[in-house]
Each structure stands twice: as structure tokens, then as C-alpha cells.
Design a protein around this motif. Structure first.
Motif, PDB file in Angstrom:
ATOM      1  N   LEU A  47       4.631   9.497   3.877  1.00 49.37           N
ATOM      2  CA  LEU A  47       5.626   8.520   3.407  1.00 49.37           C
ATOM      3  C   LEU A  47       6.727   9.213   2.598  1.00 49.37           C
ATOM      4  CD1 LEU A  47       3.579   5.338   2.262  1.00 49.37           C
ATOM      5  CD2 LEU A  47       4.877   5.676   4.376  1.00 49.37           C
ATOM      6  N   GLU A  48       6.323  10.190   1.803  1.00 47.51           N
ATOM      7  CA  GLU A  48       7.320  10.924   1.012  1.00 47.51           C
ATOM      8  C   GLU A  48       8.255  11.692   1.940  1.00 47.51           C
ATOM      9  OE1 GLU A  48       9.065  14.316  -1.209  1.00 47.51           O
ATOM     10  OE2 GLU A  48       7.519  14.502   0.322  1.00 47.51           O
ATOM     11  N   SER A  49       7.680  12.275   2.988  1.00 47.35           N
ATOM     12  CA  SER A  49       8.495  13.097   3.897  1.00 47.35           C
ATOM     13  C   SER A  49       9.534  12.270   4.640  1.00 47.35           C
ATOM     14  CB  SER A  49       7.593  13.838   4.883  1.00 47.35           C
ATOM     15  OG  SER A  49       7.180  12.964   5.910  1.00 47.35           O
ATOM     16  N   ILE A  50       9.292  10.971   4.772  1.00 47.28           N
ATOM     17  CA  ILE A  50      10.285  10.137   5.478  1.00 47.28           C
ATOM     18  C   ILE A  50      11.073   9.265   4.492  1.00 47.28           C
ATOM     19  CG2 ILE A  50       8.997  10.132   7.670  1.00 47.28           C
ATOM     20  CD1 ILE A  50       8.124   7.236   7.013  1.00 47.28           C
ATOM     21  N   GLY A  51      10.957   9.598   3.207  1.00 51.19           N
ATOM     22  CA  GLY A  51      11.800   8.950   2.204  1.00 51.19           C
ATOM     23  C   GLY A  51      11.302   7.615   1.690  1.00 51.19           C
ATOM     24  N   LEU A  52      10.078   7.257   2.000  1.00 52.27           N
ATOM     25  CA  LEU A  52       9.565   5.973   1.503  1.00 52.27           C
ATOM     26  C   LEU A  52       8.874   6.094   0.148  1.00 52.27           C
ATOM     27  CD1 LEU A  52       8.387   4.144   4.743  1.00 52.27           C
ATOM     28  CD2 LEU A  52      10.204   3.447   3.197  1.00 52.27           C
ATOM     29  N   THR A  54       9.244   8.775  -3.503  1.00 54.37           N
ATOM     30  CA  THR A  54       9.913   9.940  -4.085  1.00 54.37           C
ATOM     31  C   THR A  54       8.874  11.025  -4.334  1.00 54.37           C
ATOM     32  OG1 THR A  54       9.517   9.286  -6.366  1.00 54.37           O
ATOM     33  CG2 THR A  54      11.520   8.409  -5.307  1.00 54.37           C
ATOM     34  N   ALA A  55       9.349  12.247  -4.573  1.00 54.86           N
ATOM     35  CA  ALA A  55       8.434  13.354  -4.838  1.00 54.86           C
ATOM     36  C   ALA A  55       7.575  13.052  -6.073  1.00 54.86           C
ATOM     37  CB  ALA A  55       9.214  14.648  -5.025  1.00 54.86           C
ATOM     38  N   ASP A  56       8.208  12.425  -7.083  1.00 57.44           N
ATOM     39  CA  ASP A  56       7.465  12.089  -8.299  1.00 57.44           C
ATOM     40  C   ASP A  56       6.378  11.050  -8.026  1.00 57.44           C
ATOM     41  OD1 ASP A  56       8.884  13.833  -9.761  1.00 57.44           O
ATOM     42  OD2 ASP A  56      10.233  12.330 -10.682  1.00 57.44           O
ATOM     43  N   GLU A  57       6.746  10.051  -7.239  1.00 58.75           N
ATOM     44  CA  GLU A  57       5.756   9.014  -6.901  1.00 58.75           C
ATOM     45  C   GLU A  57       4.587   9.612  -6.132  1.00 58.75           C
ATOM     46  OE1 GLU A  57       8.658   5.069  -6.557  1.00 58.75           O
ATOM     47  OE2 GLU A  57       8.424   6.401  -4.827  1.00 58.75           O
ATOM     48  N   LEU A  58       4.934  10.509  -5.212  1.00 63.44           N
ATOM     49  CA  LEU A  58       3.880  11.173  -4.432  1.00 63.44           C
ATOM     50  C   LEU A  58       2.935  11.911  -5.368  1.00 63.44           C
ATOM     51  CD1 LEU A  58       2.533  12.196  -1.813  1.00 63.44           C
ATOM     52  CD2 LEU A  58       4.203  14.059  -1.769  1.00 63.44           C
ATOM     53  N   ASP A  59       3.534  12.593  -6.325  1.00 61.90           N
ATOM     54  CA  ASP A  59       2.747  13.377  -7.261  1.00 61.90           C
ATOM     55  C   ASP A  59       1.779  12.486  -8.064  1.00 61.90           C
ATOM     56  OD1 ASP A  59       2.280  15.981  -8.307  1.00 61.90           O
ATOM     57  OD2 ASP A  59       3.162  15.239 -10.210  1.00 61.90           O
ATOM     58  N   VAL A  60       2.323  11.408  -8.591  1.00 62.86           N
ATOM     59  CA  VAL A  60       1.507  10.488  -9.399  1.00 62.86           C
ATOM     60  C   VAL A  60       0.378   9.878  -8.546  1.00 62.86           C
ATOM     61  CG1 VAL A  60       1.582   8.298 -10.660  1.00 62.86           C
ATOM     62  CG2 VAL A  60       3.429   9.965 -10.953  1.00 62.86           C
ATOM     63  N   GLY A  99       0.561   0.487 -11.546  1.00 58.44           N
ATOM     64  CA  GLY A  99       1.509  -0.618 -11.376  1.00 58.44           C
ATOM     65  C   GLY A  99       2.225  -0.544 -10.045  1.00 58.44           C
ATOM     66  N   ASP A 100       3.555  -0.690 -10.089  1.00 54.49           N
ATOM     67  CA  ASP A 100       4.343  -0.829  -8.857  1.00 54.49           C
ATOM     68  C   ASP A 100       4.210   0.353  -7.891  1.00 54.49           C
ATOM     69  OD1 ASP A 100       5.106  -3.302  -9.504  1.00 54.49           O
ATOM     70  OD2 ASP A 100       7.173  -2.796 -10.105  1.00 54.49           O
ATOM     71  N   ILE A 101       4.024   1.547  -8.422  1.00 59.99           N
ATOM     72  CA  ILE A 101       3.911   2.709  -7.519  1.00 59.99           C
ATOM     73  C   ILE A 101       2.703   2.541  -6.597  1.00 59.99           C
ATOM     74  CG2 ILE A 101       3.692   5.238  -7.375  1.00 59.99           C
ATOM     75  CD1 ILE A 101       4.848   5.461 -10.147  1.00 59.99           C
ATOM     76  N   GLY A 102       1.629   2.017  -7.170  1.00 58.74           N
ATOM     77  CA  GLY A 102       0.416   1.782  -6.382  1.00 58.74           C
ATOM     78  C   GLY A 102       0.660   0.815  -5.236  1.00 58.74           C
ATOM     79  N   LYS A 103       1.602  -0.106  -5.456  1.00 60.30           N
ATOM     80  CA  LYS A 103       1.875  -1.130  -4.434  1.00 60.30           C
ATOM     81  C   LYS A 103       2.653  -0.587  -3.249  1.00 60.30           C
ATOM     82  CE  LYS A 103       1.962  -4.898  -7.799  1.00 60.30           C
ATOM     83  NZ  LYS A 103       2.852  -5.753  -8.559  1.00 60.30           N
ATOM     84  N   LYS A 104       3.160   0.661  -3.384  1.00 58.71           N
ATOM     85  CA  LYS A 104       3.988   1.218  -2.294  1.00 58.71           C
ATOM     86  C   LYS A 104       3.162   1.899  -1.208  1.00 58.71           C
ATOM     87  CE  LYS A 104       8.268   2.090  -4.752  1.00 58.71           C
ATOM     88  NZ  LYS A 104       9.349   3.086  -4.920  1.00 58.71           N
ATOM     89  N   ILE A 105       1.915   2.153  -1.524  1.00 62.77           N
ATOM     90  CA  ILE A 105       1.107   3.011  -0.650  1.00 62.77           C
ATOM     91  C   ILE A 105       0.836   2.405   0.727  1.00 62.77           C
ATOM     92  CG2 ILE A 105      -1.044   2.140  -1.675  1.00 62.77           C
ATOM     93  CD1 ILE A 105      -2.219   4.927  -1.291  1.00 62.77           C
ATOM     94  N   HIS A 106       0.901   1.085   0.795  1.00 62.32           N
ATOM     95  CA  HIS A 106       0.501   0.431   2.050  1.00 62.32           C
ATOM     96  C   HIS A 106       1.647   0.314   3.070  1.00 62.32           C
ATOM     97  CE1 HIS A 106      -2.917  -1.358   4.013  1.00 62.32           C
ATOM     98  NE2 HIS A 106      -2.276  -2.471   4.313  1.00 62.32           N
ATOM     99  N   SER A 107       2.839   0.823   2.716  1.00 67.43           N
ATOM    100  CA  SER A 107       3.962   0.738   3.677  1.00 67.43           C
ATOM    101  C   SER A 107       3.574   1.427   4.985  1.00 67.43           C
ATOM    102  CB  SER A 107       5.206   1.463   3.139  1.00 67.43           C
ATOM    103  OG  SER A 107       5.461   1.089   1.817  1.00 67.43           O
TER     104      SER A 107
END
Ligand code: ARG
Length: 433
Positions: A47-52, A54-60, A99-107
Motif C-alpha cells: 500500500l505504501e509503494s502505491i501511495g495509499l 505514507t512512509a511514516d504510516e507504514l513504519d508505525v 487510531g486512524d492509521i489502523g483504519k487504513k490497513i484494509h484498503s
């Protein structure tokens, strides 16, 4: 009130409905937890590689998933009451902490391809474990075959005394038979070794998912390209595995039957130290072969697993259907039980005692008639005449065996070819690396 379902809207499902549809699935899902995290780690990297992300979100997210992986490995992972399955539990843990970052994982994914990927990874590991257990049994059978290559035993057809066999042949036969079973196991492994991730609910996604990337990340040899085929592989993967389980169980059950029979006093070909036998509550002399009877029973039962899967999945409409959830309850215990049976058989064979003097019993004299016919034939008498000569001796009670056994061709008593059989085995094992 906190919603307990990934799909919660403004109502909570009825408790009876919840219990009926979830059943024991949460318990079974615990075995998938580590694979679920592994799948998520690959998915977020992509998801990070296709821009969905950010690098920081991926890290967290990566750090948090790795923390969850540690909880799983330490045995502390639980699916909380009211949480439907392992996929929901992991996602809830992420959103609770992040929080919200966790909600992005299911894209770009659905629980349908999530469970598919979990199952593929799980089956790959289970099939490898089965292969290793078969490998240990194979080694033990080959060792016994080599050790007892010169010890003769009766061979039967129609359960009537037939021709000389040997312990070398008997043990070695099961070793080579396992090679064939391994061919089927390796086919099942190749079917499991394909990435379904990205098929989402079963029809793909409008996100530009990089499926090559997740295939690599998860160490799959290839992917199910067609997303519908990927969804169809639910059931098919388990069916292929069950066919391999079936054939291995059939070989093992057969061996267990032989051992039960050969332990019987009327045969007395093999025995075990007392502590490997079981007693009777009424007959003080009994030393029963219960281990091999339980093994035979379990192996017979295991052969019904492919039928159960065939019936469960017969005529399902295309796409995901909840029936598929029940596959876990069939295949999970089956792999465990097969591995237990294989290991128990290897353990028992480590203690088997062979009766090296069976053939001195005159009841086995007729085993040698064909040997004597062949000897006459080799000295120039036409086969049918030699057959009749020995046949008449038997008929008139005048037959005395020479007891000489000289078999030289490939795979016979005197030339077992165990080294070639080992080569075949090593060859098929390569798939599991
Ligand atoms: N427990 C479910 C299963 O094993 C997970 C997938 C749920 N998907 C769904 N569409 N309800 O199949």
C-alpha cells in the motif's frame, strides 16, 4: 457503544445469529493469527509503494504488527469476546493503539482474500510439516529394510502362504509407497503456494495493487492471477491437501493393519516391548496392539476428509460463500491428526522386534515351491514340466523344500534398490524447500 464488527452500521446482530454463524471459528482462527499478521505486513508495504500509506504510516503500522506478532508467538494472543474472527481482532488491536492509521490497513482487501492468504500460508506450513513427518517415517522404514534385508518372512496372496518375502521387502515397500504419496503431497503444496492476495472480495480492486510485490513479500512461487480463480481456490486448496492426506493415511493405515496382523500369535512375525502394548481388564496375559489399531482407525477416518470437503463445496455458487468457513473445522484437525499418526508410527518402528526364525516352521514349507520349480527350469526342464513335477510332489505329500532363495532382479529380495528409492524420495522432497 463501541461497534464490535468491522461491518457494524447502526445495529448489532442478534446474539443467536452471531453464535450460529461464528461457531467455533474464533478458536480455529487462532491457528491463523501469525499468518494474518504476515499477510498484513506484506499488504501495507505494498500500500505504501502505491501511495495509499505514507512512509511514516507504514513504519508505525509495521512496528505495531510486529508487536502483535510477538504477542502471538508468546502465546498471549486472544480473540476478545464479541470479536468475530482473527482478521477483525488484529484490525481492532491496530485501531485501538493507532487510531486512524489502523483504519487504513484494509484498503484494497477484503476478509475474503485475507482468510485466503492466511490459509495458503498455513497450508504451506502444514504440508511442509507433513512432508517432514513422512520423511522421518521413510528414513525409519529404509533403515529397517536395510537392517533386515536378509531375514525372510512369508509372502501371502489371498491370505494364503504364497512365496518367500523378506522384512527388507516389507519395510522397504512402505518406504517406496510413501514416495508416491509424496507426489500427491507435492502437488497439493504447489497448489497452496500461490498468492491470492489482491483478489479482495473475489473480484479485485480499483486500487492499482501491486500483486507481484506481495507475491514476493510472502514468498509465494506464483500467484492466482485471475481474481475469481483466486477466490475459487478456497476449498480447492483444502481439497488437494485432503487428497494428499487421504493417500498418506491409506498407506499408513495399511501398514498399521499389517503390524496388527503380524503381532497376532498365529503369525508372530513382529513384537514390541511390553511397555508399547496394552492390557486387558479380564485376560491377564494380553499384550494388545492398541497403538496400531487406533492408528488404523484414525487413518481410515482421515480418508473421509476429502469426501467431507467435496460435499461441503459441491455446487457452491461462484464467489465467496460463508459455507467455506467450515472448511477450517475439517482440514485443521486432519493435518494435526495425520502428523500425530506419522510420528507415532516412526516412534513405534524404533522399537519393533523382528522374528528372524519364522520360516523354520514347517507350515511355511510350501513357500518354496516356486523357488524349486524355477531351479529345475534353470537346469533346462521346461517351466510347465517343472511346475507339474513339484505340483505332484506337493499333491502326494512328498515335497521337501530346498529353502534356497536367490532373487537378483531389481526390487527383489536380493536386490532391494533402496538407494534408488531414496533418490526418488529426495527428488520429490525438493518441492518443499
Ligand atoms: N470467518 C470467515 C471465513 O472463514 C472470514 C471471511 C468472512 N467474509 C465474509 N464475507 N463474511 O470465511
Amino acid at each position: 457503544m463501541k461497534p464490535s464488527k468491522l461491518w457494524s452500521k447502526d445495529f448489532e446482530p442478534d446474539r443467536m445469529i452471531e453464535q450460529f454463524t461464528v461457531g467455533n471459528d474464533r478458536e480455529l482462527d487462532l491457528r491463523l493469527a501469525r499468518y494474518d499478521v504476515q499477510g498484513s505486513l506484506a499488504h501495507i508495504k505494498m500500500l505504501e509503494s502505491i501511495g495509499l500509506l505514507t512512509a511514516d504510516e507504514l513504519d508505525v503500522l509495521t512496528k505495531e504488527l510486529e508487536r502483535i506478532a510477538e504477542v502471538i508467538e508468546s502465546g498471549g494472543f486472544e480473540i476478545a469476546p464479541g470479536i468475530e474472527d482473527v482478521h477483525s481482532q488484529v484490525e481492532f488491536m491496530l485501531t485501538e493503539r493507532l487510531g486512524d492509521i489502523g483504519k487504513k490497513i484494509h484498503s484494497g482487501r477484503s476478509r475474503n482474500d485475507q482468510v485466503l492468504v492466511d490459509l495458503k500460508l498455513f497450508m504451506r506450513d502444514e504440508l511442509k510439516t507433513i512432508a517432514a513427518a513422512v520423511g522421518r517415517l521413510f528414513d525409519s522404514l529404509q533403515t529397517l529394510s536395510d537392517r533386515y534385508r536378509d531375514v525372510l518372512m512369508p509372502g501371502y496372496t489371498h491370505l494364503q502362504v504364497a512365496m518367500p518375502s523378506s522384512f527388507g521387502l516389507w519395510f522397504g515397500a512402505y518406504a517406496e509407497s510413501l514416495v508416491d504419496d509424496m507426489q500427491i503431497l507435492s502437488a497439493a503444496y504447489r497448489i497452496a503456494d500461490q498468492n491470492p492476495l489482491g483478489s479482495a472480495a473475489g473480484y479485485g480492486s480499483s486500487f492499482p495493487l501491486n500483486r507481484e510485490m506481495t507475491t514476493r513479500e510472502l514468498g509465494f512461487s506464483t500467484m492466482h492471477y485471475n481474481v475469481v480463480a483466486a477466490q475459487m481456490s478456497r476449498g480447492k486448496t483444502e481439497r488437494a491437501a485432503s487428497m494428499a492426506i487421504n493417500t498418506i493415511a491409506s498407506t499408513l493405515g495399511h501398514l498399521a493393519m499389517d503390524v496388527c496382523m503380524f503381532m497376532c500369535q498365529n503369525f508372530g512375525f513382529v513384537s514390541f516391548p511390553d511397555e508399547f502394548t496394552t492390557g486387558s481388564s479380564i485376560m491377564p496375559h494380553k499384550k494388545n496392539p492398541d497403538v496400531f489399531e487406533i492408528m488404523r482407525g484414525k487413518c481410515n477416518r482421515l480418508q473421509s476428509v476429502s469426501n467431507e470437503i467435496a460435499l461441503l463445496t459441491a455446487n457452491l455458487p461462484l464467489g465467496y460463500n460463508r459455507d467455506l468457513q467450515l472448511l477450517k473445522d475439517i482440514i485443521f484437525p486432519a493435518t494435526t491428526e495425520l502428523i500425530e499418526c506419522l510420528d507415532m508410527c516412526t516412534f513405534m518402528l524404533g522399537h519393533i522386534r523382528v522374528n528372524e526364525e519364522i520360516l523354520s516352521d514347517p507350515r511355511y514349507d510350501y513357500l518354496f515351491t516356486v523357488e524349486d520349480v524355477n531351479r529345475l527350469t534353470l537346469s533346462g526342464v521346461p517351466f510347465r514340466e517343472a511346475y507339474r513335477t513339484v505340483g505332484m510332489q506337493v499333491q502326494h505329500g512328498e515335497y521337501t523344500p530346498t529353502r534356497i532363495v536367490e532373487h537378483v532382479h531389481e526390487g527383489s529380495i536380493g536386490n532391494l534398490c533402496n538407494d534408488r528409492i531414496r533418490e526418488k524420495f529426495s527428488d520429490v522432497m525438493k518441492v518443499f524447500r
